[in-house]
Design an enzyme around this catalytic site. Sequence first.
Site, PDB file in Angstrom:
ATOM      1  N   CYS A  14       0.871  -1.175   0.000  1.00 50.62           N
ATOM      2  CA  CYS A  14       0.000   0.000   0.000  1.00 50.62           C
ATOM      3  C   CYS A  14       0.910   1.229   0.000  1.00 50.62           C
ATOM      4  O   CYS A  14       2.123   1.119   0.188  1.00 50.62           O
ATOM      5  CB  CYS A  14      -0.888  -0.004   1.242  1.00 50.62           C
ATOM      6  SG  CYS A  14       0.076   0.070   2.759  1.00 50.62           S
ATOM      7  N   HIS A  43       6.489  -6.925   6.811  1.00 51.67           N
ATOM      8  CA  HIS A  43       6.464  -8.362   7.113  1.00 51.67           C
ATOM      9  C   HIS A  43       6.790  -9.156   5.865  1.00 51.67           C
ATOM     10  O   HIS A  43       5.952  -9.841   5.307  1.00 51.67           O
ATOM     11  CB  HIS A  43       5.114  -8.772   7.691  1.00 51.67           C
ATOM     12  CG  HIS A  43       4.921  -8.226   9.058  1.00 51.67           C
ATOM     13  ND1 HIS A  43       5.648  -8.676  10.131  1.00 51.67           N
ATOM     14  CD2 HIS A  43       4.156  -7.235   9.521  1.00 51.67           C
ATOM     15  CE1 HIS A  43       5.320  -7.995  11.200  1.00 51.67           C
ATOM     16  NE2 HIS A  43       4.421  -7.093  10.862  1.00 51.67           N
ATOM     17  N   HIS A 128      -1.599  -4.798  18.669  1.00 53.21           N
ATOM     18  CA  HIS A 128      -1.010  -4.418  17.384  1.00 53.21           C
ATOM     19  C   HIS A 128      -0.150  -3.165  17.566  1.00 53.21           C
ATOM     20  O   HIS A 128      -0.581  -2.216  18.217  1.00 53.21           O
ATOM     21  CB  HIS A 128      -2.114  -4.166  16.359  1.00 53.21           C
ATOM     22  CG  HIS A 128      -1.593  -4.050  14.964  1.00 53.21           C
ATOM     23  ND1 HIS A 128      -0.953  -2.916  14.517  1.00 53.21           N
ATOM     24  CD2 HIS A 128      -1.578  -4.922  13.940  1.00 53.21           C
ATOM     25  CE1 HIS A 128      -0.580  -3.102  13.262  1.00 53.21           C
ATOM     26  NE2 HIS A 128      -0.953  -4.319  12.881  1.00 53.21           N
ATOM     27  N   GLU A 130       0.466  -0.700  15.738  1.00 52.69           N
ATOM     28  CA  GLU A 130      -0.164   0.572  15.351  1.00 52.69           C
ATOM     29  C   GLU A 130      -1.035   1.113  16.483  1.00 52.69           C
ATOM     30  O   GLU A 130      -1.005   2.299  16.808  1.00 52.69           O
ATOM     31  CB  GLU A 130      -1.022   0.382  14.091  1.00 52.69           C
ATOM     32  CG  GLU A 130      -1.706   1.688  13.676  1.00 52.69           C
ATOM     33  CD  GLU A 130      -2.834   1.491  12.681  1.00 52.69           C
ATOM     34  OE1 GLU A 130      -2.687   0.679  11.744  1.00 52.69           O
ATOM     35  OE2 GLU A 130      -3.881   2.147  12.842  1.00 52.69           O
ATOM     36  N   THR A 168      -6.308   1.582  11.495  1.00 51.68           N
ATOM     37  CA  THR A 168      -6.528   1.809  10.048  1.00 51.68           C
ATOM     38  C   THR A 168      -7.004   0.564   9.293  1.00 51.68           C
ATOM     39  O   THR A 168      -7.690   0.686   8.289  1.00 51.68           O
ATOM     40  CB  THR A 168      -5.230   2.297   9.364  1.00 51.68           C
ATOM     41  OG1 THR A 168      -4.198   1.366   9.667  1.00 51.68           O
ATOM     42  CG2 THR A 168      -4.840   3.683   9.820  1.00 51.68           C
ATOM     43  N   SER A 224       0.609 -14.670   5.662  1.00 52.45           N
ATOM     44  CA  SER A 224       0.040 -13.318   5.557  1.00 52.45           C
ATOM     45  C   SER A 224      -1.487 -13.413   5.541  1.00 52.45           C
ATOM     46  O   SER A 224      -2.079 -13.963   4.618  1.00 52.45           O
ATOM     47  CB  SER A 224       0.563 -12.665   4.274  1.00 52.45           C
ATOM     48  OG  SER A 224      -0.359 -11.733   3.797  1.00 52.45           O
ATOM     49  N   SER A 225      -2.122 -12.872   6.577  1.00 52.70           N
ATOM     50  CA  SER A 225      -3.575 -13.052   6.658  1.00 52.70           C
ATOM     51  C   SER A 225      -4.287 -12.265   5.574  1.00 52.70           C
ATOM     52  O   SER A 225      -5.321 -12.707   5.069  1.00 52.70           O
ATOM     53  CB  SER A 225      -4.100 -12.681   8.042  1.00 52.70           C
ATOM     54  OG  SER A 225      -3.751 -11.362   8.330  1.00 52.70           O
ATOM     55  N   ASN A 226      -3.734 -11.125   5.161  1.00 52.82           N
ATOM     56  CA  ASN A 226      -4.437 -10.392   4.111  1.00 52.82           C
ATOM     57  C   ASN A 226      -4.328 -11.099   2.757  1.00 52.82           C
ATOM     58  O   ASN A 226      -5.230 -11.025   1.936  1.00 52.82           O
ATOM     59  CB  ASN A 226      -3.998  -8.911   4.079  1.00 52.82           C
ATOM     60  CG  ASN A 226      -2.675  -8.723   3.397  1.00 52.82           C
ATOM     61  OD1 ASN A 226      -2.616  -8.628   2.184  1.00 52.82           O
ATOM     62  ND2 ASN A 226      -1.605  -8.664   4.165  1.00 52.82           N
TER      63      ASN A 226
HETATM   64 FE1  F3S Z   1      -1.085   1.236   4.321  1.00 52.43          FE
HETATM   65 FE2  F3S Z   1      -1.106   3.500   5.585  1.00 52.43          FE
HETATM   66 FE3  F3S Z   1      -3.318   2.357   4.872  1.00 52.43          FE
HETATM   67  S1  F3S Z   1       0.297   1.851   5.909  1.00 52.43           S
HETATM   68  S2  F3S Z   1      -2.906   0.194   4.939  1.00 52.43           S
HETATM   69  S3  F3S Z   1      -1.802   3.166   3.510  1.00 52.43           S
HETATM   70  S4  F3S Z   1      -2.908   3.342   6.781  1.00 52.43           S
END
Ligand code: F3S
Length: 284
Positions: A14, A43, A128, A130, A168, A224-226
């Site tokens: 991302c 990761h 987590h 974050e 997020t 990787s869960s996603n």
């Molecule tokens: Fe990536 Fe930032 Fe969204 S790290 S998942 S763009 S909050």
Amino acid sequence: MAQEVRVAKTAGFCFGVERAVSKVYEQIAKGGTPIYTYGPIIHNEEVVKDLEAKGVQVLESREELARLKEGCVIIRSHGVGRDIYELLEANGIQIVDATCPFVKKIHHIVEQQIQEGRRVIVVGNSHHPEVEGIRGWGNDTTLTVENAEEIENLPLKEGEKLCIVAQTTFNYNKFQDLVEKFPKKRYDILVLNTICNATQERQVEAKRIASQVDAMIVIGGRHSSNTQKLFEICQKECRNTYYIQTLGDLDPECVNSVRSVGITAGASTPKNIIEEVHTNVRIK
Ligand code: F3S
């Protein structure tokens, strides 16, 4: 040979992770000082190994940070609490802040809302990094909740002023459900939806492509869960969906006899791996 190959635009890193990884490489190019990341920048073992080979060391704990006498510490996209900045500044360590701007925005919200007298509630997984970082911009009243039971047990007073934010990557529908558990009549509530759309956009695009091709390739780490989620979504749309970690896992037979192939990748899959698979499927 597949006649048409479609690579998802949202495949792989991302925006926030892409930005963080490039900041590390920029720092390597500058050279001149030891470089550390606080936690792995991403990761993905291959990327972390490559960075290590270029001299970047991963520090895992606050104690390790506290022992540094020189160098530069890169803060990853997850962000950190205020105390980490203070610690590094006090020791004269250079900070390269790769906190994702979407996460940084939450830090600002938390700081500001606390100043305005609201108690901040973070909806997310309290373990987590974050969420730990977000809480690190709060105060003693800041709380984290992840499910409905936890909300029932919160030590809230009637009429309290609350500000609710989200991790997020939290699921939007779950966030909405949890927010509704706070009775509007009992509290003065400000809800700020701080969920980032990157994950959802990746899933929506993967689903669309998978529904239009004969075979679909999902690239990403086994744990990787996603990526697992992407695979499930694609498999529902396309029976010939393959989950691979690298090109080596791909059986060429699977894509040779079809007309169209789609490719997507999980959030921690680097571009070069996606491109390698793309080139190979195309020229086979
Ligand atoms: Fe990536 Fe930032 Fe969204 S790290 S998942 S763009 S909050």
